[in-house]
Motif scaffolding. Structure first.
Motif, mmCIF file in Angstrom:
data_model
loop_
_atom_site.group_PDB
_atom_site.id
_atom_site.type_symbol
_atom_site.label_atom_id
_atom_site.label_comp_id
_atom_site.label_asym_id
_atom_site.label_seq_id
_atom_site.Cartn_x
_atom_site.Cartn_y
_atom_site.Cartn_z
ATOM 1 N N GLN A 1 4.115 4.521 10.618
ATOM 2 C CA GLN A 1 3.512 3.030 10.203
ATOM 3 C C GLN A 1 3.502 2.576 10.915
ATOM 4 O OE1 GLN A 1 3.146 2.583 5.531
ATOM 5 N NE2 GLN A 1 4.231 0.740 6.450
ATOM 6 N N LYS B 1 10.690 -9.349 9.178
ATOM 7 C CA LYS B 1 9.246 -8.381 9.687
ATOM 8 C C LYS B 1 7.938 -8.899 8.686
ATOM 9 C CE LYS B 1 8.573 -4.040 7.443
ATOM 10 N NZ LYS B 1 8.356 -2.685 7.535
ATOM 11 N N ARG C 1 4.125 -7.955 2.929
ATOM 12 C CA ARG C 1 3.544 -6.989 2.023
ATOM 13 C C ARG C 1 2.560 -6.768 2.900
ATOM 14 N NH1 ARG C 1 6.115 -4.049 -2.401
ATOM 15 N NH2 ARG C 1 5.254 -2.214 -1.047
ATOM 16 N N SER C 2 1.755 -5.260 3.096
ATOM 17 C CA SER C 2 0.674 -4.715 3.349
ATOM 18 C C SER C 2 -0.512 -6.062 3.567
ATOM 19 C CB SER C 2 0.159 -3.823 4.051
ATOM 20 O OG SER C 2 0.397 -3.163 2.503
ATOM 21 N N ALA D 1 1.160 -1.106 -0.391
ATOM 22 C CA ALA D 1 0.091 -0.101 0.299
ATOM 23 C C ALA D 1 0.846 1.186 0.103
ATOM 24 C CB ALA D 1 -0.664 0.169 1.580
ATOM 25 N N SER D 2 2.215 1.377 0.889
ATOM 26 C CA SER D 2 2.945 2.019 0.558
ATOM 27 C C SER D 2 3.893 1.878 -0.593
ATOM 28 C CB SER D 2 3.482 2.516 2.479
ATOM 29 O OG SER D 2 3.935 2.032 2.611
ATOM 30 N N HIS E 1 -1.355 2.483 6.854
ATOM 31 C CA HIS E 1 -2.106 1.108 7.428
ATOM 32 C C HIS E 1 -3.496 1.171 8.069
ATOM 33 C CE1 HIS E 1 1.870 -1.210 5.871
ATOM 34 N NE2 HIS E 1 1.236 -0.436 4.916
ATOM 35 N N GLU F 1 13.242 1.907 9.918
ATOM 36 C CA GLU F 1 13.333 2.449 8.259
ATOM 37 C C GLU F 1 12.374 3.266 7.884
ATOM 38 O OE1 GLU F 1 10.451 -1.406 7.748
ATOM 39 O OE2 GLU F 1 10.038 -0.966 5.698
HETATM 40 P P1 PGA Z 1 3.496 -1.912 2.597
HETATM 41 O O1 PGA Z 1 4.246 -1.896 3.619
HETATM 42 O O2 PGA Z 1 3.688 -3.539 2.155
HETATM 43 O O3 PGA Z 1 2.441 -1.044 2.342
HETATM 44 O O4 PGA Z 1 4.356 -1.589 1.285
HETATM 45 C C1 PGA Z 1 5.677 -2.729 4.571
HETATM 46 C C2 PGA Z 1 6.196 -1.496 4.700
HETATM 47 O O5 PGA Z 1 6.142 -0.379 4.024
HETATM 48 O O6 PGA Z 1 7.626 -1.963 5.254
#
Ligand code: PGA
Ligand code: ZN
Length: 424
Positions: A170, A395, A373-374, A41-42, A162, A292
């Motif tokens: 986040q 993670k 991933r999210s 998402a990000s 999120h 991060e």
């Molecule tokens: P994302 O988030 O999968 O939405 O990019 C996880 C992250 O930023 O580490």
């Protein structure tokens, strides 16, 4: 070795109810295995392209074009090949696509094949997937990897993109650094998670969860979030900063306006150097050992200030900054930005390129952290990648929601079946 005889992809759904790809690879003797692709998402702006239909179905998110690319076009490149030849297969897909960002056929299409080829090869060889990943690492880099269990970062409190709350950072994660084995890691993490829930309830906060299973209460500020986590660690009978440390994912690109970092909760607008001061202050007051995306992906000066100031004592992880891309990592290292890299298969779009990036990081004393991933599925490939390459860190969300817990449960089975594999 049996050759690949067919490939079949279908549309399935991720943890947000958004379409994604599941791909099955079958060998001549009928052995088959499948894998699924996650979605962020990000996202970093330089990630490989996730091909979506962009029409009226599923709010534009369906993936039938990518699936047709697999079933009707890319399959021809792979059928007849030995699934042990991961590099050869990935490279044939990459060069056939022939775009920098895999936009012709879609990084999601290419990755779906790449992952399922690894799964079927492990199955045909009758070895665990992590063992197969060690072999692939050796094939690709000529270096050996030692198996180890990764220490997780559990994302137990969510903000930013999120969650629908006021917190700008986040992810607030706990690292059970002092646990003696993976089983103890899971006991500490789940006990802290449940104590945090009780503390939130006592303070009349919501205990609904965000995309990665962390709580998403409407707190006043980032500092309040950190304080509650420290309380939950203590409530569990553990010592913050000794048994358990904290990691943050700022995902700072999401609140940088090109000039300043806008902190809604704190009601502040900070320049890069003031935001470094802010992060520095957090590390002095809370047991934070890893940050991060502390800076926006294009804020090169900010990254330099951050690395210079916090780098000696804190792991500084580039996610949106490096997007698992070896070329971009190389450039970042030369500019002295960050000291470690987040690894997500789908940012770059194949196993081979992911392994090449990890190898380059290893050679340059950059730590890697394997990441979900999210938007996830029940696919657990990243757990085996972390163990097989002896990465040391993973993670993959809170110890809550099966799309997250599936990875932790896979790691528990690896520890059970091979007690010689220890925490790194
Ligand atoms: P994302 O988030 O999968 O939405 O990019 C996880 C992250 O930023 O580490
Ligand atoms: Zn991130």
């Amino acid at each position: 070795m049996q050759k690949i005889s067919s490939i079949n992809a279908i549309q399935v759904f991720d943890s947000r109810g958004v379409p994604t790809i599941s791909c099955k690879v079958t060998l001549e003797d009928g052995t088959s295995a499948s894998a699924m692709v996650p979605s962020g998402a990000s996202t970093g702006s330089k990630e490989a392209l996730e091909l979506r239909d962009n029409d009226i179905s599923y709010h534009g998110k369906s993936v039938t074009k990518a699936i047709n690319n697999i079933n009707n076009t890319l399959s021809a490149l792979v059928i007849g090949k030995d699934p042990n030849n991961q590099k050869e297969i990935d490279e044939s897909l990459i060069s056939f696509d022939n775009t920098e960002d895999k936009s012709k056929f879609g990084a999601n299409a290419i990755l779906a094949i790449s992952l399922s080829v690894a799964h079927v090869a492990a199955k045909a060889n009758k070895i665990p997937l992590y063992e197969h990943f060690s072999r692939v690492y050796k094939d690709i880099t000529s270096d050996s990897a030692t198996h180890s269990m990764p220490l997780p970062m559990f994302n137990i409190l969510n903000g930013g993109e999120h969650a629908d709350n006021n917190i700008d950072i986040q992810e607030f994660m706990i690292i059970p650094s002092g646990a003696k084995n993976f089983t103890e890691v899971m006991r500490w993490a789940t006990e802290i998670y449940h104590n945090l829930k009780k503390i939130l309830q006592k303070n009349n906060h919501s205990t609904s969860v965000g995309d990665e299973g962390g709580f998403a209460p409407n707190l006043e500020s980032n500092k309040e979030a950190l304080k509650l986590i420290v309380d939950a660690i203590k409530e569990t009978g553990l010592v913050p900063g000794e048994d358990v440390n904290i990691a943050l994912d700022c995902a700072a690109s999401e609140f940088f306006n090109g000039k300043e970092y806008i902190l809604k909760g704190e009601n502040e607008k900070l320049t890069s150097s003031a935001f470094v001061d802010y992060l520095d202050d957090l590390t002095k007051n809370y047991p934070i050992v890893s940050i991060e995306d502390g800076m926006d992906e294009n804020d090169i000066e900010g990254w330099k200030i951050l690395t210079d100031r916090l780098g000696p004592n804190c792991q500084l992880v580039g996610d949106d900054l490096f997007v698992t891309n070896k070329k971009i990592l190389k450039d970042g290292i030369s500019k002295e930005m960050a000291n470690s890299i987040l690894i997500k298969f789908n940012q770059v779009g194949s196993i081979t390129e992911t392994i090449e990036t990890i190898h380059y990081a290893n050679q340059n004393n950059f730590k890697s952290i394997i990441s979900h991933r999210s938007g996830e599925t029940e696919d657990t490939t990243i757990a085996d990648l972390a163990v097989g390459l002896g990465i040391g860190q993973i993670k993959t969300g809170a110890p809550c929601r099966s799309d997250r817990v599936a990875k932790y449960n896979r790691l528990l089975w690896i520890e059970e079946e091979s007690n010689s594999i220890l925490l790194k």
